[in-house]
Design an enzyme around this catalytic site. Structure first.
Site: not given
Length: 392
Positions: A69-70, A232, A392
């Site tokens: 999810k996302h 993180n 990221h």
């Protein structure tokens, strides 16, 4: 798979970003849309999720699944048999599950609240058992290396025939250099192609050095999950699956707390009081999930309380703080992974409250000695992987 060079998307990250497509700089894409109409976020989830399950399969030799999810996993797992309690907590009691379906039941069951409307990724060809499980859950898409004809027929019936089904070449090897455009400028880097394997266990730094095979499996599950989690991040794992993931927090201790709280809720959902709740007839599984989650809250507004009570034929009594702590004392042998070094011992102290026994982290913090001493205080086994896994 026939060659496809471009896939048009519904829109970009948001509906007002109209222009969107997937290309591979003129090369054939390893991805095929079997059914449905993909969006930008769908592919962000699918492409990250499939890398995760492919590497879990490679590292463990077991069928693997992820619930995304996302652009972060809500859960990930490899095959391991389910206990009757877990099967009931995962809403699959009485179902005949293949190893791949069991892996997905575990991945989705890790955090059923977060997995609502997920992107499901499977490491192996999807069989009918897995397709039937997917069909009954609220899910936006599935990505896998292939589908049996029966599985494909089942999945094409989902969401009124609009369920997004993606097929990807499991042998695809990306270019070693990857490029990202950010604010009109291009960033390039060497792709993170390192797959954690048995070599990450070579450096045990605690007095206790007993690292059994099941812990090594769980630590690999945690590490590979972390590799595709927005940093993180911290991951708790047990019995071949994640049980708590804390991602995208600026402070590592907040990741540890978030993941630990999720692990605690995962275990509390297996409490007899949760497994034997008497919901009102017709209450959907998603609503049952929400009701169990609210049952674990210590305080609700009066309106929220009344709405919650309406979910049941018999309103269950809440567990006291002492009852919760007594039940959680049975959560033991948990593995814990960090995507970078642990800067303070507070992460160890919090992890100990959620049954953590085995830890893997990058090492090389200024306070390594303090952190190792904390692990020794709890008789934990700590390993330095020597590898940071930021994403990221």
């Amino acid at each position: 798979m026939s060659e496809v060079y471009e896939i048009g998307l519904r829109y970009g990250m948001n509906p007002h970003q109209k222009e969107a497509k997937l290309t591979a700089d003129g090369k054939p894409l390893p991805l095929k849309v079997v059914n449905g109409d993909p969006g930008f976020i769908n592919l962000c989830d699918a492409l990250n999720a499939f890398q995760l399950v492919r590497e879990l399969r490679q590292a463990t030799g077991l069928p693997a699944a992820a619930s995304f999810k996302h652009v972060s996993p809500a859960g990930a797992a490899v095959y391991a048999p389910l206990t009757p309690e877990l099967a009931k907590a995962y809403f699959v009691d009485g179902a005949e599950l293949s190893p791949l379906a069991t892996a997905y039941a575990r991945a989705r069951g890790a955090d059923r609240m977060s997995s609502f409307g997920d992107a499901a990724a499977l490491s192996d060809v999807v069989d009918a058992s897995t397709a039937l499980l997917l069909k009954r859950e609220v899910s936006d898409l599935v990505v896998a290396p292939g589908y049996t004809p029966e599985a494909l027929e089942i999945l094409k019936q989902k969401k009124g025939g609009k369920y997004l089904i993606l097929q990807i070449d499991p042998e695809y090897v990306p270019d070693p250099i990857e490029t990202r455009t950010l604010f009109g400028m291009k960033l390039q880097q060497e792709r993170n192609s390192a797959v954690p394997d048995a070599s990450v266990f070579d450096k045990v730094v605690t007095a206790n050095k007993d690292l059994p095979d099941n812990a090594k499996r769980d630590l690999l599950v945690a590490l590979i999950t972390l590799k595709y989690t927005q940093s993180n991040s911290i991951c708790y794992a047990l019995d071949g699956q994640t049980i708590g993931i804390g991602a995208g927090q600026q402070s590592r201790i907040h990741c540890t707390r978030l993941a630990g709280d999720k692990a605690d809720r995962w275990f509390l959902r297996q409490h007899p009081a949760a497994l034997n709740m008497k919901f009102r007839e017709g209450l959907a599984r998603a609503e049952q999930n929400n009701a169990i989650d609210l049952w674990l809250e210590d305080e609700l507004t009066p309106i929220e309380q009344a709405s919650w009570e309406g979910c049941f034929e018999e309103v269950p009594a809440r567990l006291t703080r002492e009852q919760k702590r007594e039940w959680l004392s049975g959560l033991q042998g948990v593995s814990y992974g960090s995507d970078a070094f642990l800067p303070f011992r507070d992460n160890i102290d919090r992890a100990s409250r959620s049954g953590v026994k085995y830890i893997i982290q990058a090492g090389s913090s200024l306070r390594d000695e303090e952190v190792v001493q904390a692990a020794n205080d709890y008789d934990m086994v700590m390993v330095y992987s020597g590898v940071r896994l930021f994403h990221h």
